[in-house]
Write a protein that holds these residues in place. Sequence first.
Motif, PDB file in Angstrom:
ATOM      1  N   GLU A 179       0.872  -1.305   0.156  1.00 53.70           N
ATOM      2  CA  GLU A 179      -0.085  -0.310  -0.010  1.00 53.70           C
ATOM      3  C   GLU A 179       0.633   0.966  -0.031  1.00 53.70           C
ATOM      4  OE1 GLU A 179      -1.256   0.675   4.433  1.00 53.70           O
ATOM      5  OE2 GLU A 179      -2.208  -1.033   3.912  1.00 53.70           O
ATOM      6  N   LEU A 180       0.385   2.395   0.012  1.00 54.50           N
ATOM      7  CA  LEU A 180       1.333   3.373  -1.054  1.00 54.50           C
ATOM      8  C   LEU A 180       0.159   4.693  -0.339  1.00 54.50           C
ATOM      9  CD1 LEU A 180       3.034   4.402  -3.931  1.00 54.50           C
ATOM     10  CD2 LEU A 180       1.167   5.463  -2.982  1.00 54.50           C
ATOM     11  N   THR A 181       0.780   5.441   0.293  1.00 54.40           N
ATOM     12  CA  THR A 181       0.024   6.715   1.114  1.00 54.40           C
ATOM     13  C   THR A 181       1.528   7.722   0.323  1.00 54.40           C
ATOM     14  OG1 THR A 181       1.656   6.500   2.654  1.00 54.40           O
ATOM     15  CG2 THR A 181      -0.513   4.976   2.829  1.00 54.40           C
ATOM     16  N   ASN A 182       0.452   8.718   0.010  1.00 57.72           N
ATOM     17  CA  ASN A 182       0.862  10.391  -0.686  1.00 57.72           C
ATOM     18  C   ASN A 182       0.560  11.111   0.466  1.00 57.72           C
ATOM     19  OD1 ASN A 182       2.284  12.337  -1.652  1.00 57.72           O
ATOM     20  ND2 ASN A 182       1.068  12.318  -3.954  1.00 57.72           N
ATOM     21  N   ASN A 183       2.156  12.173   1.000  1.00 62.41           N
ATOM     22  CA  ASN A 183       1.473  13.180   1.964  1.00 62.41           C
ATOM     23  C   ASN A 183       2.275  14.269   1.443  1.00 62.41           C
ATOM     24  OD1 ASN A 183       0.420  14.970   3.610  1.00 62.41           O
ATOM     25  ND2 ASN A 183       1.347  13.340   5.896  1.00 62.41           N
ATOM     26  N   VAL A 193       5.928   3.627   0.960  1.00 62.64           N
ATOM     27  CA  VAL A 193       5.565   2.327  -0.185  1.00 62.64           C
ATOM     28  C   VAL A 193       5.388   1.083   1.704  1.00 62.64           C
ATOM     29  CG1 VAL A 193       5.746   0.906  -1.469  1.00 62.64           C
ATOM     30  CG2 VAL A 193       6.335   3.111  -1.700  1.00 62.64           C
ATOM     31  N   LYS A 194       4.033   0.774   2.597  1.00 59.72           N
ATOM     32  CA  LYS A 194       4.131  -0.640   3.467  1.00 59.72           C
ATOM     33  C   LYS A 194       3.723  -1.704   2.467  1.00 59.72           C
ATOM     34  CE  LYS A 194       2.370   2.736   6.921  1.00 59.72           C
ATOM     35  NZ  LYS A 194       1.409   2.562   7.568  1.00 59.72           N
ATOM     36  N   GLY A 195       4.942  -2.629   2.992  1.00 61.84           N
ATOM     37  CA  GLY A 195       4.865  -4.329   2.277  1.00 61.84           C
ATOM     38  C   GLY A 195       5.187  -5.320   2.875  1.00 61.84           C
ATOM     39  N   LYS A 225       7.670  -6.709   3.245  1.00 63.54           N
ATOM     40  CA  LYS A 225       9.124  -6.966   3.683  1.00 63.54           C
ATOM     41  C   LYS A 225       9.814  -5.643   4.930  1.00 63.54           C
ATOM     42  CE  LYS A 225      11.421  -9.848   0.739  1.00 63.54           C
ATOM     43  NZ  LYS A 225      12.424 -10.978   1.045  1.00 63.54           N
ATOM     44  N   GLY A 226       8.303  -4.639   4.814  1.00 66.50           N
ATOM     45  CA  GLY A 226       9.045  -3.631   5.646  1.00 66.50           C
ATOM     46  C   GLY A 226       7.889  -1.983   4.931  1.00 66.50           C
ATOM     47  N   GLU A 227       8.451  -1.261   5.151  1.00 66.32           N
ATOM     48  CA  GLU A 227       8.209   0.011   4.741  1.00 66.32           C
ATOM     49  C   GLU A 227       9.138   1.103   4.420  1.00 66.32           C
ATOM     50  OE1 GLU A 227       6.418   3.653   7.060  1.00 66.32           O
ATOM     51  OE2 GLU A 227       5.545   1.813   7.490  1.00 66.32           O
ATOM     52  N   LEU A 228       9.294   2.119   3.541  1.00 65.22           N
ATOM     53  CA  LEU A 228      10.006   3.102   3.193  1.00 65.22           C
ATOM     54  C   LEU A 228       9.081   4.075   2.815  1.00 65.22           C
ATOM     55  CD1 LEU A 228      11.448   1.111  -0.183  1.00 65.22           C
ATOM     56  CD2 LEU A 228      12.726   1.494   2.337  1.00 65.22           C
ATOM     57  N   THR A 229      10.529   5.131   3.407  1.00 65.95           N
ATOM     58  CA  THR A 229       9.575   6.741   2.806  1.00 65.95           C
ATOM     59  C   THR A 229      10.149   7.824   2.391  1.00 65.95           C
ATOM     60  OG1 THR A 229       8.582   6.503   5.001  1.00 65.95           O
ATOM     61  CG2 THR A 229       8.486   9.198   4.351  1.00 65.95           C
ATOM     62  N   ARG A 230       9.850   8.544   1.214  1.00 59.77           N
ATOM     63  CA  ARG A 230      11.092   9.250   0.792  1.00 59.77           C
ATOM     64  C   ARG A 230      10.294   9.970   0.578  1.00 59.77           C
ATOM     65  NH1 ARG A 230      15.190   6.755  -3.578  1.00 59.77           N
ATOM     66  NH2 ARG A 230      16.270   8.956  -3.825  1.00 59.77           N
ATOM     67  N   GLU A 231      11.086  11.718  -0.387  1.00 62.26           N
ATOM     68  CA  GLU A 231      10.382  13.106  -0.455  1.00 62.26           C
ATOM     69  C   GLU A 231      10.327  13.136  -1.828  1.00 62.26           C
ATOM     70  OE1 GLU A 231      10.040  17.302   0.526  1.00 62.26           O
ATOM     71  OE2 GLU A 231      11.372  15.971   2.222  1.00 62.26           O
ATOM     72  N   PHE A 232       9.475  13.284  -2.411  1.00 59.63           N
ATOM     73  CA  PHE A 232       9.845  13.521  -3.611  1.00 59.63           C
ATOM     74  C   PHE A 232       9.733  15.134  -4.483  1.00 59.63           C
ATOM     75  CE2 PHE A 232       8.814   9.062  -3.988  1.00 59.63           C
ATOM     76  CZ  PHE A 232      10.245   8.528  -4.791  1.00 59.63           C
ATOM     77  N   ASN A 233      10.092  15.572  -5.377  1.00 58.62           N
ATOM     78  CA  ASN A 233       9.600  16.515  -5.807  1.00 58.62           C
ATOM     79  C   ASN A 233       8.577  17.164  -6.157  1.00 58.62           C
ATOM     80  OD1 ASN A 233      10.139  19.589  -7.709  1.00 58.62           O
ATOM     81  ND2 ASN A 233      12.431  18.671  -8.054  1.00 58.62           N
ATOM     82  N   LYS A 234       8.268  18.584  -5.636  1.00 56.45           N
ATOM     83  CA  LYS A 234       6.551  18.772  -5.437  1.00 56.45           C
ATOM     84  C   LYS A 234       6.426  18.875  -6.789  1.00 56.45           C
ATOM     85  CE  LYS A 234       7.271  19.742  -0.736  1.00 56.45           C
ATOM     86  NZ  LYS A 234       6.909  17.629  -0.577  1.00 56.45           N
ATOM     87  N   ASN A 235       6.639  19.649  -7.458  1.00 62.49           N
ATOM     88  CA  ASN A 235       6.230  19.813  -9.485  1.00 62.49           C
ATOM     89  C   ASN A 235       5.374  18.123 -10.358  1.00 62.49           C
ATOM     90  OD1 ASN A 235       7.190  22.282  -9.181  1.00 62.49           O
ATOM     91  ND2 ASN A 235       8.992  21.935  -9.908  1.00 62.49           N
ATOM     92  N   GLY A 249      11.540  10.986 -15.275  1.00 63.45           N
ATOM     93  CA  GLY A 249      12.030   9.131 -15.615  1.00 63.45           C
ATOM     94  C   GLY A 249      13.016   8.686 -13.570  1.00 63.45           C
ATOM     95  N   THR A 250      13.237  10.068 -13.011  1.00 67.24           N
ATOM     96  CA  THR A 250      13.660   9.466 -12.224  1.00 67.24           C
ATOM     97  C   THR A 250      13.539   9.215 -10.508  1.00 67.24           C
ATOM     98  OG1 THR A 250      16.063  11.148 -12.240  1.00 67.24           O
ATOM     99  CG2 THR A 250      16.271  10.357  -9.965  1.00 67.24           C
ATOM    100  N   THR A 251      12.084   9.709 -10.163  1.00 66.95           N
ATOM    101  CA  THR A 251      11.120   9.596  -9.454  1.00 66.95           C
ATOM    102  C   THR A 251      10.317   8.111  -9.398  1.00 66.95           C
ATOM    103  OG1 THR A 251      10.765  12.197  -9.902  1.00 66.95           O
ATOM    104  CG2 THR A 251       9.037  10.878  -8.717  1.00 66.95           C
ATOM    105  N   ARG A 252      10.186   7.956 -11.487  1.00 72.71           N
ATOM    106  CA  ARG A 252       9.338   7.130 -11.793  1.00 72.71           C
ATOM    107  C   ARG A 252      10.350   5.916 -11.224  1.00 72.71           C
ATOM    108  NH1 ARG A 252       9.814   1.890 -13.710  1.00 72.71           N
ATOM    109  NH2 ARG A 252       7.509   1.005 -14.071  1.00 72.71           N
ATOM    110  N   ALA A 253      11.997   6.355 -11.424  1.00 73.30           N
ATOM    111  CA  ALA A 253      12.485   4.747 -11.192  1.00 73.30           C
ATOM    112  C   ALA A 253      13.300   4.395  -9.856  1.00 73.30           C
ATOM    113  CB  ALA A 253      14.210   5.119 -11.887  1.00 73.30           C
ATOM    114  N   ASN A 254      12.578   5.431  -8.506  1.00 72.51           N
ATOM    115  CA  ASN A 254      12.660   5.251  -7.644  1.00 72.51           C
ATOM    116  C   ASN A 254      11.813   4.640  -6.472  1.00 72.51           C
ATOM    117  OD1 ASN A 254      15.557   6.031  -7.393  1.00 72.51           O
ATOM    118  ND2 ASN A 254      15.044   8.303  -7.459  1.00 72.51           N
ATOM    119  N   LEU A 255      10.905   5.288  -7.251  1.00 73.59           N
ATOM    120  CA  LEU A 255       8.904   4.632  -6.362  1.00 73.59           C
ATOM    121  C   LEU A 255       9.575   3.198  -7.013  1.00 73.59           C
ATOM    122  CD1 LEU A 255       6.698   6.049  -5.463  1.00 73.59           C
ATOM    123  CD2 LEU A 255       5.754   6.275  -7.488  1.00 73.59           C
TER     124      LEU A 255
END
Length: 178
Positions: A16-20, A26-28, A30-40, A66-72
Amino acid sequence: MSRIGNKVITMPAGVELTNNNNVITVKGPKGELTREFNKNIEIKVEGTEITVVRPNDSKEMKTIHGTTRANLNNMVVGVSEGFKKDLEMKGVGYRAQLQGTKLVLSVGKSHQDEVEAPEGITFTVANPTSISVEGINKEVVGQTAAYIRSLRSPEPYKGKGIRYVGEYVRLKEGKTGK
């Protein structure tokens, strides 16, 4: 157009993914990862599909898209399957062993090298000459494996050192005698 950025990410079951405000969690299994992406960059979640949309076609936005999509995508794959890097050691007397969470390496130096596992990373030593680095964050797994390899990278004459499994080390010809 960013071909990578335009691809749709499909979330597997149990993720499951939450966008704040572009802070993605992203929770799954195996665990949970959090990352901040560009506001634009806009990240849309529709059911089990994630789409990354850029506001305009400027060069900066194309690169970030492209970088945002790859990281996500790496976050989604990490919490569902995890990442693993395998290393092998070649050389007489080269060996690895685990002491708790520490990896102790004997690689032909006057002392042993100790590598402490970063948070979320686990080391496994199947036999004294093979090491596996596992975790949910692709960047940290790769960085840790690269650090271990850098302790004794393969030399070009005999091929001794720590290398990735499947890595080809091109050997040089030695000096020619008279």
